[in-house]
Design an enzyme around this catalytic site. Structure first.
Site, short mmCIF file in Angstrom:
data_model
loop_
_atom_site.label_atom_id
_atom_site.label_comp_id
_atom_site.label_asym_id
_atom_site.label_seq_id
_atom_site.Cartn_x
_atom_site.Cartn_y
_atom_site.Cartn_z
N ASP A 9 0.87 -1.19 0.00
CA ASP A 9 0.00 0.00 0.00
C ASP A 9 0.91 1.24 0.00
O ASP A 9 2.12 1.14 0.23
CB ASP A 9 -0.90 0.00 1.25
CG ASP A 9 -1.86 1.20 1.28
OD1 ASP A 9 -2.37 1.59 0.22
OD2 ASP A 9 -2.10 1.75 2.37
N SER A 10 0.29 2.39 -0.21
CA SER A 10 1.05 3.63 -0.10
C SER A 10 1.51 3.83 1.34
O SER A 10 2.59 4.38 1.59
CB SER A 10 0.18 4.81 -0.53
OG SER A 10 -1.02 4.81 0.22
N CYS A 73 -4.43 -1.46 -2.08
CA CYS A 73 -4.62 -0.03 -2.27
C CYS A 73 -5.56 0.15 -3.46
O CYS A 73 -5.23 -0.25 -4.58
CB CYS A 73 -3.26 0.62 -2.55
SG CYS A 73 -3.36 2.38 -2.92
N GLU A 151 -3.36 7.06 9.32
CA GLU A 151 -1.91 7.03 9.54
C GLU A 151 -1.59 7.42 10.98
O GLU A 151 -0.76 6.80 11.64
CB GLU A 151 -1.20 8.00 8.57
CG GLU A 151 -1.22 7.59 7.11
CD GLU A 151 -0.28 6.43 6.78
OE1 GLU A 151 0.79 6.33 7.41
OE2 GLU A 151 -0.62 5.63 5.89
N CYS A 189 -11.14 2.76 0.27
CA CYS A 189 -9.72 3.05 0.51
C CYS A 189 -9.35 2.17 1.69
O CYS A 189 -10.07 2.13 2.70
CB CYS A 189 -9.53 4.53 0.87
SG CYS A 189 -7.87 4.90 1.51
N HIS A 191 -7.27 2.41 3.94
CA HIS A 191 -7.01 3.09 5.22
C HIS A 191 -8.30 3.16 6.06
O HIS A 191 -8.23 3.18 7.29
CB HIS A 191 -6.53 4.53 4.98
CG HIS A 191 -5.06 4.64 4.67
ND1 HIS A 191 -4.53 4.26 3.46
CD2 HIS A 191 -4.02 5.09 5.42
CE1 HIS A 191 -3.21 4.50 3.47
NE2 HIS A 191 -2.89 5.00 4.65
N1 DGL Z 1 -4.86 3.12 0.95
C1 DGL Z 1 -5.00 3.69 -0.35
C2 DGL Z 1 -6.26 3.20 -1.05
O1 DGL Z 1 -6.80 2.15 -0.76
C3 DGL Z 1 -4.87 5.16 -0.57
C4 DGL Z 1 -4.20 6.08 0.34
C5 DGL Z 1 -3.48 7.20 -0.37
O2 DGL Z 1 -4.12 8.18 -0.84
O3 DGL Z 1 -2.27 7.07 -0.48
O4 DGL Z 1 -6.73 3.84 -1.96
#
Ligand code: DGL
Length: 263
Positions: A9-10, A73, A151, A189, A191
């Site tokens: 992931d990012s 992600c 985060e 997302c 996150h």
């Molecule tokens: N966790 C990422 C997703 O599922 C995105 C987070 C980011 O913007 O870096 O899209």
């Protein structure tokens, strides 16, 4: 040592997918990689992002010696899955917004899609809506601020309730008098499932929160044919080293991150 499944992931969002994988496949050998030097991905330009995702994933796959890659992600998967499959020889499992499962549970036929700015307007996402939720009203909401809140949570801070409430407010405003009330929200997302408790608190009424974790774990279970019995902490990789991130990853069963240099 058994080759791990690499979760990418990012940032820390992929840890919500790690939870789903561990739930479905206890003992599965996992590795984790994040491109935290370039976080967040949600507002970056597409062509740059494809290149970046490709080079980070190639480096992480080589470093971990993994047997499969989970792109945990949505922002990366809705853009770069084909590019990754072209350059890697291992199975690549993506994460895309759970529009189909949401459409199957919504009674009011009004669904919210909460994701990054990039994901809410990607052609891939619009196609999912057209194919699986054509009879639903889908309110799409970019909620990039929630990425930062997740985060913060993982590194031990308390998420900001006011910021979360503000990010979600347009969802509730979308249920105007002539529109059926929204009853299901897609967490598009990775996150966002980490913030589920705070999201539920910020909602004015009960709604179903639907994410892709379980579907990804089911897909990975098809790749992992024999059960692993891994006890040790899995390796982790990050493009920027940060002690607090190391502590957060440790709470999810990973060793301190090693520095990853994209090719
Ligand atoms: N966790 C990422 C997703 O599922 C995105 C987070 C980011 O913007 O870096 O899209």
């Amino acid at each position: 040592m058994v080759a791990p499944i690499l979760v990418f992931d990012s940032g820390v969002g992929g840890l919500s997918v790690v939870q789903a994988l561990r739930h479905r496949l206890p003992g599965v050998a996992l590795a984790y990689a994040c491109d935290n030097a370039m976080l967040p991905y949600g507002r970056r330009e597409d062509a740059w992002l494809v290149q970046r995702i490709r080079s980070v994933c190639q480096a992480a796959v080589a470093a971990s010696g993994c047997r499969a890659l989970v792109v945990a992600c949505n922002t990366a998967s809705t853009l770069a899955l084909d590019a990754l499959r072209e350059c890697l020889t291992i199975p690549v499992i993506g994460t895309v917004p759970a529009i189909k499962p949401a459409a199957s549970v919504s009674r009011t036929r009004h669904i919210g899609l909460l994701a990054t700015s990039a994901t809410v307007s990607r052609p891939y996402t619009l196609r999912l809506i057209q194919d699986f939720a054509a009879d639903c009203r889908v309110t799409r909401l970019a909620a990039d601020a929630l990425v930062g809140e997740a985060e913060r949570l993982v590194v031990g801070e308390v998420p900001d309730r006011v910021a979360i409430g503000r990010a979600l407010a347009p969802l509730w405003e979308a249920s105007a008098v002539e529109v059926p009330p929204l009853d299901t929200v897609v967490l598009g997302c990775t996150h966002f499932p980490l913030l589920r408790r705070w999201l539920a608190e910020a909602a004015p009424r009960e709604v179903a929160w639907v994410d892709s974790g379980e579907a990804i774990a089911r897909r990975v279970a098809q790749v992992v044919t024999a059960p692993d019995r891994c006890q040790a902490a899995g390796p982790s990789y990050a493009t920027a080293l940060d002690e607090r991130l190391g502590k957060g990853l440790a709470a999810f069963g990973f060793a301190p991150p090693r520095w990853l240099q994209p090719g």
